[in-house]
Design a protein around this motif. Structure first.
Motif, PDB file in Angstrom:
ATOM      1  N   ASP A 199      -9.080   2.349  -5.551  1.00  0.00           N
ATOM      2  CA  ASP A 199      -9.134   2.295  -4.082  1.00  0.00           C
ATOM      3  C   ASP A 199     -10.086   3.312  -3.462  1.00  0.00           C
ATOM      4  O   ASP A 199      -9.983   3.621  -2.285  1.00  0.00           O
ATOM      5  N   ALA A 200     -11.032   3.835  -4.223  1.00  0.00           N
ATOM      6  CA  ALA A 200     -11.999   4.794  -3.680  1.00  0.00           C
ATOM      7  C   ALA A 200     -13.105   4.036  -2.946  1.00  0.00           C
ATOM      8  O   ALA A 200     -13.581   3.017  -3.419  1.00  0.00           O
ATOM      9  N   GLN A 201     -13.491   4.567  -1.793  1.00  0.00           N
ATOM     10  CA  GLN A 201     -14.611   3.997  -1.055  1.00  0.00           C
ATOM     11  C   GLN A 201     -15.849   4.860  -1.266  1.00  0.00           C
ATOM     12  O   GLN A 201     -15.847   5.751  -2.084  1.00  0.00           O
ATOM     13  N   ASP A 202     -16.875   4.629  -0.501  1.00  0.00           N
ATOM     14  CA  ASP A 202     -18.143   5.336  -0.665  1.00  0.00           C
ATOM     15  C   ASP A 202     -18.098   6.802  -0.270  1.00  0.00           C
ATOM     16  O   ASP A 202     -19.087   7.504  -0.404  1.00  0.00           O
ATOM     17  N   ALA A 239      -8.241   7.567  -2.023  1.00  0.00           N
ATOM     18  CA  ALA A 239      -8.336   7.155  -3.421  1.00  0.00           C
ATOM     19  C   ALA A 239      -7.006   7.445  -4.088  1.00  0.00           C
ATOM     20  O   ALA A 239      -6.244   8.307  -3.642  1.00  0.00           O
ATOM     21  N   ARG A 240      -6.720   6.697  -5.146  1.00  0.00           N
ATOM     22  CA  ARG A 240      -5.509   6.955  -5.921  1.00  0.00           C
ATOM     23  C   ARG A 240      -5.879   7.055  -7.391  1.00  0.00           C
ATOM     24  O   ARG A 240      -6.880   6.501  -7.825  1.00  0.00           O
ATOM     25  N   MET A 272       0.823  -1.205   0.000  1.00  0.00           N
ATOM     26  CA  MET A 272       0.000   0.000   0.000  1.00  0.00           C
ATOM     27  C   MET A 272       0.857   1.255   0.000  1.00  0.00           C
ATOM     28  O   MET A 272       0.566   2.218  -0.714  1.00  0.00           O
ATOM     29  N   GLU A 273       1.930   1.246   0.780  1.00  0.00           N
ATOM     30  CA  GLU A 273       2.823   2.398   0.810  1.00  0.00           C
ATOM     31  C   GLU A 273       3.448   2.641  -0.564  1.00  0.00           C
ATOM     32  O   GLU A 273       3.521   3.779  -1.039  1.00  0.00           O
ATOM     33  N   LYS A 274       3.875   1.577  -1.217  1.00  0.00           N
ATOM     34  CA  LYS A 274       4.464   1.712  -2.554  1.00  0.00           C
ATOM     35  C   LYS A 274       3.431   2.241  -3.546  1.00  0.00           C
ATOM     36  O   LYS A 274       3.740   3.102  -4.378  1.00  0.00           O
ATOM     37  N   SER A 275       2.197   1.746  -3.463  1.00  0.00           N
ATOM     38  CA  SER A 275       1.159   2.211  -4.388  1.00  0.00           C
ATOM     39  C   SER A 275       0.822   3.685  -4.150  1.00  0.00           C
ATOM     40  O   SER A 275       0.545   4.422  -5.098  1.00  0.00           O
ATOM     41  N   ILE A 276       0.863   4.126  -2.902  1.00  0.00           N
ATOM     42  CA  ILE A 276       0.629   5.537  -2.586  1.00  0.00           C
ATOM     43  C   ILE A 276       1.726   6.401  -3.200  1.00  0.00           C
ATOM     44  O   ILE A 276       1.465   7.444  -3.805  1.00  0.00           O
ATOM     45  N   GLN A 277       2.965   5.983  -3.061  1.00  0.00           N
ATOM     46  CA  GLN A 277       4.101   6.759  -3.557  1.00  0.00           C
ATOM     47  C   GLN A 277       4.147   6.843  -5.077  1.00  0.00           C
ATOM     48  O   GLN A 277       4.648   7.812  -5.632  1.00  0.00           O
TER      49      GLN A 277
END
Length: 99
Positions: free
Chosen positions: A79-82, A65-66, A42-47
């Motif tokens: 990765d977006a939620q409601d 969200a990304r 998750m950290e890598k995907s955020i970066q």
């Protein structure tokens, strides 16, 4: 890029220094699509994405969200939620509004 959007006491920001990986992990580990991801992934995907946090007035992360993009013609929201319903971004309205 530095974006901030405010509505009804909430803030959406792309400041990565505000995003707490532990909080994102807590949010996403409850979803069917990200429940097996590690904090490291998750950290890598955020970066490596345009990442946005949704915050309450006191700064607590309540949404995430990304966006993966070529910054020219393509973008993919992940990765977006409601939480987007709180910002009137239903039915792809978010595609026509600046975050």
């Amino acid at each position: 890029m530095l974006l901030e959007f405010y509505k009804d006491g909430f803030m959406i920001s792309d400041k990565k220094e505000l995003i707490d990986v532990g909080d994102v992990y807590s949010l996403l580990s409850k979803t069917y699509w990200a429940s097996t991801r590690t904090k490291e992934i998750m950290e890598k995907s955020i970066q490596h994405s345009l990442s946005f946090g949704v915050y309450e007035k006191k700064g607590k992360l309540i949404g995430f969200a990304r966006v993966v993009t070529d910054k020219a013609v393509f973008s993919w929201i992940l990765d977006a939620q409601d939480f987007y319903r709180k910002f009137d971004f239903e039915d792809n309205k978010c595609m026509t509004k600046p975050l």
